[in-house]
Enzyme design. Structure first.
Site: not given
Ligand code: ARG
Length: 453
Positions: A153, A274
């Protein structure tokens, strides 16, 4: 294909709509191989003279070389790869070329080409799967003893070593490998000789053709053989599954490369920046691989949907099998190559991993198992340790910093030995059942994979 009964040429729009050569030229080498084998059978049956057979062989060889060199002019008006090559052949050698299509239809021809293609590409996919497994194996060896938290999880669960993680990925790829080999086995059936749907009154030696082309079996029903694309659907499923495995791996590596995790860093060669933010180093290769899984699923569903309403034998709908097939093959081959090259360059931040694994809560189950070994039923032990975890959290203490006295308030079975539980490496050493990550097991798995790969 418009001959004989047609008075008018097809409209330009219809030609552009129906041509497939812009896609199926990729089958050219398989198409030529198939034609060479077919010509041999025609010669054996006395349909071609020895000279005609030699002419065909020589001309097909030249055409193949032209295609390889990029000198072949593909004509969209000739519809597909089969007609293009046959037209070029007949242009070169005339009547002999015009005999090649005896006892053959494009329906069994395209089925043949596709099977040859799937056989060849499945071998290539297997080679690349193996290369990726080898790069994972070297990572497993390099990080054989690096302890990290295992997660369920996405919550810290129990300790593992990084090698165990890479060995897990290799297991999934091994199933992929077996699946591709299995589906290649079902592609290994010769359809040629099925004609359009009902064979031919001119009977060729199909066994000779199968031997010539390296097929293990002959199709046993001509009606089925020309309409069967199961082998492509299976292959697309196998490729989609590889994509899914790479996508899950991608997701995890992306997560681990975040500042928050800080477990790994992608090399510059496999990262992008970026255009706006100067500090960014993005895991685009993994993201693209995760993203491309969408088209792999799409290709599988596209083919299954194309097939679902079709009557038996050949329908033109089947031409739509090629786009998805070629796209999935290219996508998976590229992804496997990128990963095989990218993984060895991953920088692993061992310090971050090991300090994350230093969390005593990872050993809460070990603590319960300690009580079990002293005679407590597991459910009660689970409950008792649960209480300790809450106590520790409330007191803002680590689980291993609760005093023995307090532990004994919860269960008298606790004694001084309990402190020995809080040792990650000791915990790993005890995880000795087959498949669990004890150091001996991990070493044995690495040795097993080494001999396998
Ligand atoms: N280009 C066709 C395909 O890819 C080849 C078979 C054409 N057969 C036919 N009867 N029109 O399926």
């Amino acid at each position: 294909m418009r001959q004989g009964r047609f008075d008018e040429p097809a409209s330009e729009t219809a030609q552009l709509y129906s041509e497939s050569v812009s896609i199926d030229w990729r089958l050219s080498s398989h198409d030529i191989k198939g034609s060479l084998a077919h010509a041999k059978a025609l010669a054996a049956a006395g349909i071609l003279t020895r000279e005609e057979h030699e002419q065909i062989e020589a001309a097909l060889t030249v055409i193949e070389a032209e295609i390889k060199a990029g000198d072949f002019r593909w004509e969209r008006s000739l519809e597909d790869v089969h007609m293009n090559i046959e037209a070029a052949l007949t242009k070169r050698i005339g009547a002999a070329g015009a005999k090649l299509h005896t006892a053959r239809s494009r329906n069994d021809q395209v089925a043949l080409d596709l099977r040859l293609y799937v056989k060849a590409e499945s071998a290539e996919i297997c080679t690349r799967l193996r290369a990726l497994q080898r790069s994972m194996l070297s990572l497993a060896e390099r990080y054989q003893t690096v302890v990290m938290p295992g997660y369920t999880h996405l919550q810290r669960a129990q300790p593992i070593v990084l090698a165990h993680y890479f060995l897990a990925q290799m297991e999934a790829l091994e199933r992929d490998h077996a699946r591709i080999i299995d589906c290649a086995r079902r592609a290994d059936v010769l359809p040629l000789g099925s004609g359009a749907l009902a064979g031919s009154t001119i009977v060729l030696d199909r066994e000779l053709i199968a031997r010539e082309l390296g097929f293990a079996k002959l199709s046993q029903n001509s009606l089925d053989a020309v309409g069967d694309r199961d082998f492509i659907a299976e292959f697309l499923f196998g490729l989609a599954m590889i994509g899914m495995h790479l996508s899950r791996l991608s997701e995890e590596l992306i997560l681990w490369s975040t500042t928050e995790f800080g477990f790994i860093t992608f090399s510059d060669a496999f990262s992008t920046g970026s255009s706006l933010m100067p500090q960014k180093k993005n895991p685009d290769m993994a993201e693209l691989t995760r993203g491309k899984t969408g088209r792999l699923y799409g290709n599988l569903i596209a083919l299954l949907t194309t097939l679902k309403g079709l009557p038996s034998s050949y329908q033109r709908d089947l031409q739509e099998d090629k786009g998805p097939l070629f796209d999935s093959v290219t996508t998976v081959k590229d992804a496997l190559s990128v990963f095989a090259a990218m993984l060895p360059e991953l920088a692993v931040n061992q310090g971050r991993m090991e300090s994350a694994a230093d969390d005593p809560n990872l050993l809460a189950t070990d603590l319960a198992e300690y009580l079990v070994k002293k005679g407590m039923p597991f459910r009660e032990a689970h409950e008792a340790v649960g209480k300790l975890v809450v106590r520790a959290a409330n007191a803002k203490l680590a689980l291993n910093n609760i005093s023995l006295l307090e532990m004994q308030e919860i269960s008298p079975l606790f004694d001084e030995e309990v402190l020995k539980v809080f040792n990650v490496r000791a915990s790993l050493a005890k995880r000795a059942a087959i498949g669990a990550p004890s150091p001996e097991n991990v070493a044995a798995q690495i040795a097993r994979w080494k001999s396998l790969l």
